[in-house]
Each structure stands twice: as C-alpha cells, then as structure tokens.
Design a protein around this motif. Structure first.
Motif, PDB file in Angstrom:
ATOM      1  N   ILE A 138       0.883  -1.155   0.000  1.00  7.76           N
ATOM      2  CA  ILE A 138       0.000   0.000   0.000  1.00  7.76           C
ATOM      3  C   ILE A 138       0.921   1.206   0.000  1.00  7.76           C
ATOM      4  N   GLY A 139       0.955   1.913  -1.095  1.00 10.40           N
ATOM      5  CA  GLY A 139       1.911   3.013  -1.135  1.00 10.40           C
ATOM      6  C   GLY A 139       1.527   4.070  -2.139  1.00 10.40           C
ATOM      7  N   PRO A 140       2.150   5.231  -2.018  1.00  9.69           N
ATOM      8  CA  PRO A 140       1.838   6.318  -2.942  1.00  9.69           C
ATOM      9  C   PRO A 140       2.386   6.051  -4.336  1.00  9.69           C
ATOM     10  N   VAL A 141       1.644   6.472  -5.317  1.00  8.21           N
ATOM     11  CA  VAL A 141       2.116   6.402  -6.695  1.00  8.21           C
ATOM     12  C   VAL A 141       1.867   7.759  -7.346  1.00  8.21           C
ATOM     13  N   PHE A 142       2.679   8.065  -8.320  1.00  7.51           N
ATOM     14  CA  PHE A 142       2.648   9.401  -8.908  1.00  7.51           C
ATOM     15  C   PHE A 142       2.455   9.329 -10.412  1.00  7.51           C
ATOM     16  N   ARG A 143       1.577  10.158 -10.920  1.00  2.00           N
ATOM     17  CA  ARG A 143       1.326  10.202 -12.358  1.00  2.00           C
ATOM     18  C   ARG A 143       1.386  11.650 -12.813  1.00  2.00           C
ATOM     19  N   ALA A 144       2.281  11.919 -13.746  1.00  2.00           N
ATOM     20  CA  ALA A 144       2.473  13.293 -14.204  1.00  2.00           C
ATOM     21  C   ALA A 144       1.572  13.656 -15.381  1.00  2.00           C
ATOM     22  N   THR A 154      -2.863  13.218  -9.422  1.00  2.30           N
ATOM     23  CA  THR A 154      -1.457  13.053  -9.800  1.00  2.30           C
ATOM     24  C   THR A 154      -0.700  12.253  -8.742  1.00  2.30           C
ATOM     25  N   GLU A 155      -1.305  12.188  -7.556  1.00  3.07           N
ATOM     26  CA  GLU A 155      -0.727  11.384  -6.484  1.00  3.07           C
ATOM     27  C   GLU A 155      -1.868  10.627  -5.830  1.00  3.07           C
ATOM     28  N   PHE A 156      -1.743   9.338  -5.733  1.00  4.20           N
ATOM     29  CA  PHE A 156      -2.787   8.568  -5.065  1.00  4.20           C
ATOM     30  C   PHE A 156      -2.164   7.352  -4.405  1.00  4.20           C
ATOM     31  N   HIS A 157      -3.013   6.523  -3.797  1.00  3.65           N
ATOM     32  CA  HIS A 157      -2.459   5.340  -3.152  1.00  3.65           C
ATOM     33  C   HIS A 157      -2.813   4.086  -3.935  1.00  3.65           C
ATOM     34  N   GLY A 158      -1.786   3.359  -4.248  1.00  2.00           N
ATOM     35  CA  GLY A 158      -1.954   2.114  -4.956  1.00  2.00           C
ATOM     36  C   GLY A 158      -2.035   0.963  -3.970  1.00  2.00           C
ATOM     37  N   LEU A 159      -2.969   0.058  -4.245  1.00  5.42           N
ATOM     38  CA  LEU A 159      -3.031  -1.198  -3.509  1.00  5.42           C
ATOM     39  C   LEU A 159      -2.547  -2.241  -4.507  1.00  5.42           C
TER      40      LEU A 159
END
Length: 369
Positions: A138-144, A154-159
């Motif tokens: 469970i961690g942050p992921v970033f999409r530009a 642009t920033e959310f949490h991926g499971l």
RNA sequence: GCCGCGGUAGUACAGCCCGGCAUAGUAUGCGGGCCUGUCAAGCCCGUGACCCGGGUUCAAAUCCCGGCCGCGGCGCCA
C-alpha cells in the motif's frame, strides 16, 4: 475552540439534548470568523472545501469518508496477510518509469535524473522472484498526466498485489474477487463503521461468480445492447466502461465486472501474451460500478519473451536492463494487479469526485494545502 | 494536453446576452438588537464582493484579447 464540561439533560431543542455547562475552557481563540461552516461545508464547491480542508473534514459526513478509507486499507492489509501475502515497501524514487514514458515526475537526485515511481510494478515482481512468493504493498504512486477529470489524481495510493506460481490470470482475478466479497461481508456488521453507515450505503453486490468477459465479448455486448461501436483491438472508453457496469448490474446483479484478454497494443510490455494469439494478452481490468479500479495480468516471466515484447513495443532493452536482470536467473509464472484506493472509496461511497476520497488531493493545478 | 462552460461579499447564487436606468441584488454567514428558560426559529439594523492585466468606448461587473484559476468532457488511466 473550546472544551465544555457539564451535565447532558433533555431539552426542547431540535437535538433533544442540551448541555448544562459547569465549566467552559477556551482552548484557542480564532483570529478571524470561520470561512466555511463545518455543518454545511458540503454545500460549498469542492475546490473551496479543499482550500479549507481542516474545516471541511470537521463535517461528520466528510470525516466518514476518511474513516472508511482507513478501514478499507486495513481490510486490504488484513485480507492479503491472511492469505499468505507479505507486505513490502518499495522505493518511490526510481531510475526509470514503468513504461519509460513521459508520465513520470522527474526529480533531481544528487545531480542525476530520477523519477517518482508511477507504480511498484517492477519491484513487486522482483519480490516474487526473490521468493517472497506473494506480496502486496500500500503506497503512494505518482502520475504526471495533466488530467482534468473526476477520476484522476497526480498522487494517489496504490493497492498492489503480486503472486507467484499461478496457473493463469484467473488466479489473480479469483483473489481480487474474494477480497471484495470479504470487504462486503465485513462492512455489513462492522461496529466501527456505524458513523459511516449513517451517511453512506455500504452494501455491495458481489455475486458468487463475478462476471468475466473478454474484451472481444465486450465489443459485442456494447454493440448489441448499447449500440456502441468501438474500434476493434482498442481500449474501452469511459462511456463503454459505464455501459459494461450497467450490463454487469442488470445481467449479473453485480457491482463488478472483469474485462479480460486486452489487446497487446494497449498493454504494457511486461504483460504475458495469449498463447497462440499474440495479439491478445492475459491482461484484465476490473470495473467497479462502471469505473476501472484495477488493472492486472499474468506477467511475462521468460527472459527471451520479455526481450521480444520490449522490441515489439519499440523500447530500448538497455533502459530496462535492471528489470530484465530479475529474470536472468529464473522466475516463476506470476501475476498481479494494481488497484486505486481512492477510486475504490469513490465508487463504494458513490462520491462524485476522487478528490473527495483524498484528504489533500494533488492535481495538475493544486499543490496546496 | 485538447474542447466546452465559468470566475460577483466568508459561502451559494442573480445581474452580463441588449454597456450607462445600481448607493451591484437575494439567501446564508458574521456583528448588534428585539423576542425568548438556553439554543434554534422569527423579526429589525448593520457588515461585506465584480480574478489579474491590456483593449474598445464619453462610459465596462457587462463587449474584445491575454494570463491565472475553477468545473466538466476527452485523450489516458488506478
């Protein structure tokens, strides 16, 4: 902000109770009048609410969203640990984007170019290869990507999950399906969700067998039932996803539907291609009430095939050598999926905008608070 | 990134199309008062706003251009 102590007695007010205060303690004194009334904050526009999030979240209806999100993340952790998955923590500062595209945020790392991870994809696969066998994160992921929609951040949490020694992509879908069934069951009786239930309907339709249709079947359904024609071998568009959500509900009484065997041309290079039909893959999406909330696949675990896949995508293998190396010493058949926490919460609670499911959302314009 | 719509008191809207007839209106909030076991409600008084920069015009909240921001859709995606 103040603290009151006294006796709660019945009164004539709307709430039927009143506090006969014996003591009032002033904790802090506001320096200006409140710009957003917590009790009615949701009547303001979302961007205003986000500007004053510390006031907005005092609204119990808003705070319920985050109580639920916390609960959901906990259940995810609980369910997958229960099933033998190991929680891992992978780097968020990375040397290459997953697809090597432009959708990553560059960062300057001691004078070198690095990126914010857009998914733990490579590392969760590595963990499986390393013998952890079944992992999740469970961690942050970033999409530009400069999306301006109600479903992108642009920033959310991926499971994320990844599992080794699978027989096929069905194994991954099976466990996802079971997870949502578990979630639904747990949500029903959970005491800690009492307040959340006052504001949101937490019932979920997860039939014994969540429908799984190949994207080729989906093209047919869309054309026949919804008069919606999609170009062959193309991805689903948002309208198509909504139609399929409707189809799942009407035809299977399900809030979920898997769309499987995506075309190779719209899937990343690490996806395993279908045996005998290399134009199609063992990649799938999971739609929740007509919105994509998960993407998964069986991965290609054979070194030579990975090289071919990269070449077919027109990508330079040397850029991904660190990843390819994971496969040089043998890798088990494996697969996994990535789900978006905020999207699940949005769909589950029927929120209008993913931003509502994030305490402090980041989008192409918003960087504060 | 592209397309559409929008930006007016703390908040939510009206006015803008058909420029002056406005001391820019309404609701709510906020301050005060009346009323009232308290609160709320109701009533009265007050408070407070035209995103920024250019342009057109005798005159711009209103028309035009640019910027920024907002909302939504699309591409894309969790």
């Amino acid at each position: 902000m103040a603290c009151f102590s006294g006796t709660l007695v019945e009164g004539k007010s709307k709430l039927r109770y009143e506090l006969q205060a014996k003591e009032v303690m002033m904790l802090t004194r506001p320096v200006e009048p409140i710009p957003l009334e917590p009790a009615t904050s949701t009547e303001a526009q979302l961007n205003v609410r986000l500007d004053y999030r510390w006031l907005d979240v005092r609204n119990p209806k808003v705070s319920a969203v985050f109580q639920f999100e916390s609960w959901l993340a906990q259940k995810f952790r609980e369910y997958f640990r229960m099933n033998g998955f190991v929680e891992i923590f992978t780097p968020k500062i990375v040397a290459a984007g997953t697809e090597g595209g432009a959708e990553v945020f560059p960062v300057i790392y001691f004078g070198r170019e690095a990126y914010l991870a857009q998914s733990p994809q490579f590392y969760k696969q590595m963990a499986v290869i390393a013998g952890l066998e079944r992992v999740f994160e469970i961690g942050p992921v970033f999409r530009a990507e400069a999306h301006h929609t109600v479903k992108h951040l642009t920033e959310f949490h991926g499971l994320d999950i990844e599992m080794g020694f699978i027989e096929g992509p069905e194994d991954v879908m099976d466990i996802l399906e079971r997870f949502f069934r578990y979630l639904s069951k747990e949500a029903e009786g959970d005491e800690s969700l009492k307040v959340v239930r006052q504001y949101y309907d937490l019932s979920l339709r997860v039939p014994d067998r969540v429908p799984r249709i190949t994207i080729r079947e989906a093209y047919e359904v869309l054309k026949e039932r919804y008069n919606k024609e999609l170009p062959y071998m193309e991805d689903l568009d948002p309208q198509a996803e909504k139609y399929l959500g409707d189809y799942a509900l009407k035809e299977y009484d399900s809030d979920f539907i898997f769309v499987t065997e995506y075309p190779w041309k719209v899937r990343p290079f690490y996806t395993m291609r279908k045996e005998g039909e290399p134009e199609w893959t063992y990649g799938f999406d999971l739609l929740f009430r007509g919105l994509e909330i998960a993407t998964g696949s069986q991965r290609e675990h054979r070194y030579e095939r990975l090289l071919i896949n990269l070449r077919d995508k027109g990508m330079k293998p040397d850029r991904f050598q660190f990843y390819l190396n994971f496969f040089r010493h043998g890798a088990p058949p494996h697969g996994g999926a990535g789900l978006g926490l905020e999207r699940i919460v949005k769909q589950y609670l029927n929120l209008e905008n993913v931003r509502e499911a994030r305490l402090l959302p980041r989008d192409p314009e918003r960087l504060v608070p």
